[in-house]
Design a protein around this motif. Structure first.
Motif, mmCIF file in Angstrom:
data_model
loop_
_atom_site.group_PDB
_atom_site.id
_atom_site.type_symbol
_atom_site.label_atom_id
_atom_site.label_comp_id
_atom_site.label_asym_id
_atom_site.label_seq_id
_atom_site.Cartn_x
_atom_site.Cartn_y
_atom_site.Cartn_z
ATOM 1 N N GLN A 355 0.805 -1.222 0.000
ATOM 2 C CA GLN A 355 0.000 0.000 0.000
ATOM 3 C C GLN A 355 0.835 1.268 0.000
ATOM 4 O OE1 GLN A 355 -2.592 -0.299 3.380
ATOM 5 N NE2 GLN A 355 -3.988 -1.743 2.353
ATOM 6 N N GLY A 356 2.090 1.157 0.270
ATOM 7 C CA GLY A 356 2.914 2.351 0.305
ATOM 8 C C GLY A 356 4.156 2.117 1.126
ATOM 9 N N PRO A 357 4.977 3.140 1.240
ATOM 10 C CA PRO A 357 6.222 2.995 2.005
ATOM 11 C C PRO A 357 5.930 2.735 3.483
ATOM 12 C CG PRO A 357 5.845 5.291 1.430
ATOM 13 C CD PRO A 357 4.809 4.507 0.687
ATOM 14 N N VAL A 358 6.692 1.831 4.045
ATOM 15 C CA VAL A 358 6.537 1.433 5.446
ATOM 16 C C VAL A 358 7.906 1.524 6.115
ATOM 17 C CG1 VAL A 358 5.833 -0.367 7.051
ATOM 18 C CG2 VAL A 358 4.647 -0.112 4.871
ATOM 19 N N ALA A 359 7.896 2.052 7.323
ATOM 20 C CA ALA A 359 9.124 2.144 8.112
ATOM 21 C C ALA A 359 8.866 1.525 9.477
ATOM 22 C CB ALA A 359 9.581 3.591 8.261
ATOM 23 N N VAL A 360 9.830 0.721 9.906
ATOM 24 C CA VAL A 360 9.756 0.085 11.217
ATOM 25 C C VAL A 360 10.613 0.884 12.177
ATOM 26 C CG1 VAL A 360 10.165 -2.000 12.549
ATOM 27 C CG2 VAL A 360 9.365 -2.178 10.190
ATOM 28 N N VAL A 361 9.979 1.413 13.228
ATOM 29 C CA VAL A 361 10.683 2.214 14.219
ATOM 30 C C VAL A 361 11.201 1.288 15.308
ATOM 31 C CG1 VAL A 361 10.510 4.132 15.843
ATOM 32 C CG2 VAL A 361 9.181 4.160 13.716
ATOM 33 N N ASP A 362 12.505 1.227 15.436
ATOM 34 C CA ASP A 362 13.131 0.324 16.394
ATOM 35 C C ASP A 362 13.245 1.030 17.744
ATOM 36 O OD1 ASP A 362 14.495 -1.612 17.730
ATOM 37 O OD2 ASP A 362 16.409 -1.290 16.702
ATOM 38 N N GLY A 363 12.381 0.620 18.701
ATOM 39 C CA GLY A 363 12.453 1.138 20.052
ATOM 40 C C GLY A 363 12.904 0.104 21.052
ATOM 41 N N LEU A 364 13.497 -0.981 20.560
ATOM 42 C CA LEU A 364 13.955 -2.044 21.438
ATOM 43 C C LEU A 364 15.275 -1.653 22.110
ATOM 44 C CD1 LEU A 364 13.286 -5.129 19.142
ATOM 45 C CD2 LEU A 364 11.956 -4.437 21.139
ATOM 46 N N PRO A 365 15.546 -2.178 23.282
ATOM 47 C CA PRO A 365 16.856 -1.924 23.909
ATOM 48 C C PRO A 365 17.968 -2.484 23.024
ATOM 49 C CG PRO A 365 15.299 -2.843 25.493
ATOM 50 C CD PRO A 365 14.662 -2.978 24.148
ATOM 51 N N GLY A 366 19.015 -1.713 22.836
ATOM 52 C CA GLY A 366 20.091 -2.136 21.950
ATOM 53 C C GLY A 366 19.743 -1.845 20.506
ATOM 54 N N ARG A 367 20.296 -2.635 19.596
ATOM 55 C CA ARG A 367 20.057 -2.451 18.163
ATOM 56 C C ARG A 367 19.611 -3.771 17.556
ATOM 57 N NH1 ARG A 367 22.199 2.086 16.027
ATOM 58 N NH2 ARG A 367 22.582 1.093 14.012
ATOM 59 N N GLN A 368 18.459 -4.245 18.053
ATOM 60 C CA GLN A 368 17.920 -5.510 17.576
ATOM 61 C C GLN A 368 17.548 -5.435 16.096
ATOM 62 O OE1 GLN A 368 17.472 -8.402 19.141
ATOM 63 N NE2 GLN A 368 17.949 -7.874 21.259
ATOM 64 N N LEU A 369 16.910 -4.303 15.692
ATOM 65 C CA LEU A 369 16.435 -4.169 14.311
ATOM 66 C C LEU A 369 17.312 -3.242 13.489
ATOM 67 C CD1 LEU A 369 12.567 -4.008 14.797
ATOM 68 C CD2 LEU A 369 13.822 -5.727 13.528
ATOM 69 N N SER A 370 17.588 -2.081 14.025
ATOM 70 C CA SER A 370 18.347 -1.105 13.233
ATOM 71 C C SER A 370 19.781 -1.550 12.994
ATOM 72 C CB SER A 370 18.337 0.264 13.943
ATOM 73 O OG SER A 370 18.876 0.134 15.264
ATOM 74 N N GLY A 371 20.307 -2.402 13.825
ATOM 75 C CA GLY A 371 21.678 -2.860 13.637
ATOM 76 C C GLY A 371 21.801 -4.108 12.795
ATOM 77 N N ARG A 372 20.676 -4.659 12.319
ATOM 78 C CA ARG A 372 20.750 -5.881 11.515
ATOM 79 C C ARG A 372 21.144 -5.561 10.076
ATOM 80 N NH1 ARG A 372 16.116 -6.738 8.482
ATOM 81 N NH2 ARG A 372 16.415 -8.985 8.524
ATOM 82 N N ARG A 373 21.680 -6.546 9.386
ATOM 83 C CA ARG A 373 22.066 -6.372 7.993
ATOM 84 C C ARG A 373 20.832 -6.560 7.111
ATOM 85 N NH1 ARG A 373 27.082 -9.792 6.043
ATOM 86 N NH2 ARG A 373 27.964 -8.418 7.653
ATOM 87 N N PRO A 374 20.386 -5.546 6.388
ATOM 88 C CA PRO A 374 19.149 -5.666 5.608
ATOM 89 C C PRO A 374 19.335 -6.609 4.420
ATOM 90 C CG PRO A 374 20.220 -3.574 5.153
ATOM 91 C CD PRO A 374 21.008 -4.220 6.259
ATOM 92 N N LYS A 375 18.235 -7.284 4.095
ATOM 93 C CA LYS A 375 18.187 -8.160 2.932
ATOM 94 C C LYS A 375 17.366 -7.505 1.837
ATOM 95 C CE LYS A 375 18.478 -12.321 5.780
ATOM 96 N NZ LYS A 375 17.822 -13.618 6.144
ATOM 97 N N PRO A 376 17.536 -7.947 0.590
ATOM 98 C CA PRO A 376 16.739 -7.352 -0.497
ATOM 99 C C PRO A 376 15.248 -7.545 -0.237
ATOM 100 C CG PRO A 376 18.564 -8.605 -1.395
ATOM 101 C CD PRO A 376 18.542 -8.894 0.067
ATOM 102 N N GLY A 377 14.494 -6.473 -0.353
ATOM 103 C CA GLY A 377 13.054 -6.536 -0.139
ATOM 104 C C GLY A 377 12.624 -6.267 1.277
#
Length: 508
Positions: A355-377
Motif C-alpha cells: 500500500q505504500g512505504p513502510v518504516a519500522v521504528v526500532d524502540g527495542l533496547p540495543g540495536r535488535q532491528l536497526s543494527g541488523r544487515r538488511p536483505k533485499p526486499g
C-alpha cells in the motif's frame, strides 16, 4: 454532586495453590529436572566405576540362646549384633590375626546383620579377598568363643549358687543330726515334741539338699547343648561384586534422587517466582485477550514448522487488517521475546508494503532491528531518533519493549494502539499488572496478546470480553471470568501487588 457507584459481583476466591498452573510450570522446566536426573544417573554410574566396593568376605554363625522363645521379636539377635561391635570382640580377632591395628579402627571394617532370631551374618572388608576372608573368620571365631564363654560362666555361676545353698543346708542338717543324737533319754512329753520337730526338719533339709544337687547338675548338663548349638554354619568366603549390576543399581538410585531433587527445585522455584504460564492467567493479568500463539523458533520441531508458518501468516493478516482499518499508529511491545517480535514486525511491514512505504521504528533496547544487515526486499528500519525526520505519507510501525526499565512515556510515540508479544512464564504476575496499568495510564489501547512459547497442553481459555467496544481499559478496570464463561464486570485491578502507587499523592 451526584456520585454513581457500581457494585461488582463477588468473585470466586482464588485458590491458594493452582495445581494446574504448577504442573504446567514444572513441565515447562523439564530441562532443569531432566538435567538433574541425567546428572544423578551419570554420577551414580561414575561412583560405581571409580569407587568400587572394597573386597568383602561374609560368614554366618548359628547362635543358641538359653532364653530362646518362639515369639522372640529379635531382641536376642540384636544384642548379639551389638556385642559383635565391641572392642572386646575386635581385640580378640586382631590378636588372632596378629595385627597391630586399633580395635576402634577395626570396628569400621566389619558389621553384623541379624538374619533370623538365631542366625548372624558377619561382613568384613579388607585390602584383598584373602585378608577379608581372614578377618571374617577371626571375627566369627572370636564371637563364638566369647558367646560360649559367657554361656559357661552363666551356667557355672548358677551351679555354684545352687551348690552353695546345698552346702549351707548340709551344715544345718549336721547340726540337726547332732541335736537329735544329744537329745535326753527320758521320755517326757516336752522332749518328745522337740524330737519330732527335729526329725521333721531333718527330712525337709534332706529333700532340699537333694533338689539343689539335681538342679546344679541340670544347669551344667544344659550348657553343652548351647555350646554345641553355637557354631559357624557358613564358612567365610569372598563376596563377588558384579560391576555392571552395581553400576546399574547406583545409576538408577542417582537417577531417582536427581529427578526428585529437580522436581522439588522446579516446584519451589515456580511457586516463589509466580510467573503465569497459562493463557487464562496471562490474559487476566494483562487485561487483554490472547489472539495468537507462536512457538519459539529454536523449539519449533520439524513437523510443526508448516503449522507455525500458517499461524504467523494468519497473525500477519490480522494485524495488517487492524492497521488498515484505523488511522492510529500500531506498535508491537515485547516482553521476553525481542527476536520473535522483530520477526513479526518485519512480516507485518512486508505485508503493508504493497500500500505504500513502510518504516519500522526500532524502540527495542540495543540495536535488535536497526543494527541488523538488511536483505533485499526488507522494509526500512529506523531508530527512535530518526523517526521524526520521516515522510508524512510513510506508514510507521513501532517496535518496543515493556521489560523492567522501560521508559513508559516513550511508548505512546511508537503507537497509540499496541499488540503485546509476551513469552509465557517470563514475567511475574506483579509485573504483568504493572504493564497493564502503565499502558492504561498512557492511553495506549491493547488490541490483544501474542503468546510466544505456550504450553502445547494448555487448554485454558485466554479470551476476555469487556464490553461491545474495544475501548482502552483504565487502571481500575479489569475483565473477570469464572468457570470459563465471560461476564461483563468492573472490579479493582490488584495493582498494589505490583508495588506501584495509584497516584503521585499515594506514592508520597
Amino acid at each position: 454532586m451526584t456520585t454513581t457507584s457500581t457494585t461488582s459481583e463477588p468473585s470466586a476466591p482464588a485458590p491458594l495453590l493452582d495445581l494446574q498452573a504448577l504442573v504446567v510450570a514444572v513441565r515447562r522446566r523439564r530441562r532443569l529436572w531432566g538435567s538433574l536426573a541425567l546428572l544423578g544417573l551419570l554420577v551414580g554410574a561414575a561412583v560405581a566405576i571409580l569407587l568400587p566396593p572394597p573386597p568383602t568376605a561374609m560368614t554366618k554363625v548359628l547362635v543358641a540362646h538359653q532364653e530362646d522363645q518362639p515369639n522372640d521379636p529379635g531382641t536376642l539377635i540384636r544384642t548379639d549384633v551389638e556385642l559383635l561391635r565391641t572392642t572386646r570382640i575386635a581385640d580378640k580377632a586382631l590378636r588372632s590375626l596378629g595385627s597391630p591395628e586399633k580395635p576402634e579402627d577395626f570396628m569400621r571394617d566389619y558389621e553384623g546383620v541379624g538374619l533370623t532370631n538365631n542366625l548372624l551374618q558377619i561382613n568384613a572388608t579388607g585390602d584383598s579377598d584373602a585378608e577379608a576372608v581372614a578377618r571374617a573368620e577371626a571375627l566369627a571365631e572370636a564371637f563364638v568363643a566369647d558367646h560360649v564363654k559367657r554361656i559357661q560362666e552363666a551356667a557355672n555361676a548358677e551351679a555354684k549358687t545352687l551348690l552353695d545353698q546345698r552346702d549351707r543346708m548340709r551344715d544345718e542338717l549336721a547340726q540337726v543330726n547332732k541335736a537329735i543324737g544329744d537329745g535326753p533319754p527320758q521320755s517326757d512329753p516336752q522332749a518328745s515334741a522337740d524330737m519330732e520337730s527335729l526329725f521333721a526338719r531333718r527330712a525337709e533339709l534332706t529333700s532340699r539338699i537333694t533338689d539343689f544337687g539335681q538342679r546344679a547338675a541340670e544347669a551344667r548338663i544344659g550348657t553343652p547343648q548351647l555350646v554345641a548349638g553355637t557354631q559357624i554354619v557358613d564358612a567365610p568366603h569372598a563376596v563377588r561384586h558384579s560391576l555392571p549390576r552395581t553400576a546399574a543399581t547406583d545409576a538408577a538410585i542417582g537417577l531417582v534422587l536427581g529427578l526428585v531433587l529437580g522436581l522439588a527445585v522446579a516446584a519451589v522455584g515456580t511457586v516463589v517466582a509466580d510467573r503465569p504460564v497459562l493463557r487464562r492467567d496471562i490474559a487476566a493479568n494483562l487485561g487483554a485477550s490472547v489472539i495468537a500463539e507462536l512457538p519459539r523458533t529454536a523449539r519449533a520441531r520439524l513437523w510443526r514448522r508448516r503449522r507455525t508458518r500458517a499461524t504467523r501468516a494468519r497473525l500477519t493478516t490480522t494485524l495488517a487488517r487492524a492497521v488498515r482499518g484505523s488511522a492510529e499508529p500500531l506498535s508491537l511491545l515485547e516482553l521476553g521475546c525481542a527476536r520473535g517480535t522483530s520477526a513479526i514486525a518485519l512480516d507485518l511491514a512486508g505485508a503493508l508494503a504493497a500500500q505504500g512505504p513502510v518504516a519500522v521504528v526500532d524502540g527495542l533496547p540495543g540495536r535488535q532491528l536497526s543494527g541488523r544487515r538488511p536483505k533485499p526486499g526488507d522494509p526500512t528500519v529506523i531508530s527512535g531518533e530518526e523517526a521524526t525526520a520521516g515522510s508524512p505519507r510513510e506508514l510507521r510501525l513501532g517496535v518496543g519493549s515493556v521489560t523492567p526499565g522501560t521508559a513508559w512515556t516513550d511508548l505512546r510515540y511508537l503507537g497509540t494502539r499496541t499488540v503485546l508479544v509476551v513469552r509465557a512464564g517470563h514475567g511475574s504476575a506483579a509485573w504483568l499488572h504493572t504493564v497493564a496499568r502503565q499502558l492504561a495510564d498512557q492511553r495506549i489501547s491493547v488490541l490483544g496478546v501474542v503468546l510466544i512459547d505456550p504450553d502445547p497442553r494448555d487448554r485454558t481459555d485466554g479470551t476476555l470480553w469487556d464490553g461491545p467496544h474495544p475501548a482502552p481499559r483504565g487502571p481500575d478496570e479489569m475483565p473477570a471470568r469464572q468457570n470459563g464463561t465471560a461476564r461483563r464486570r468492573t472490579e479493582r485491578l490488584p495493582i498494589r501487588a505490583a508495588g506501584v502507587p495509584d497516584s503521585d499523592q499515594e506514592g508520597r
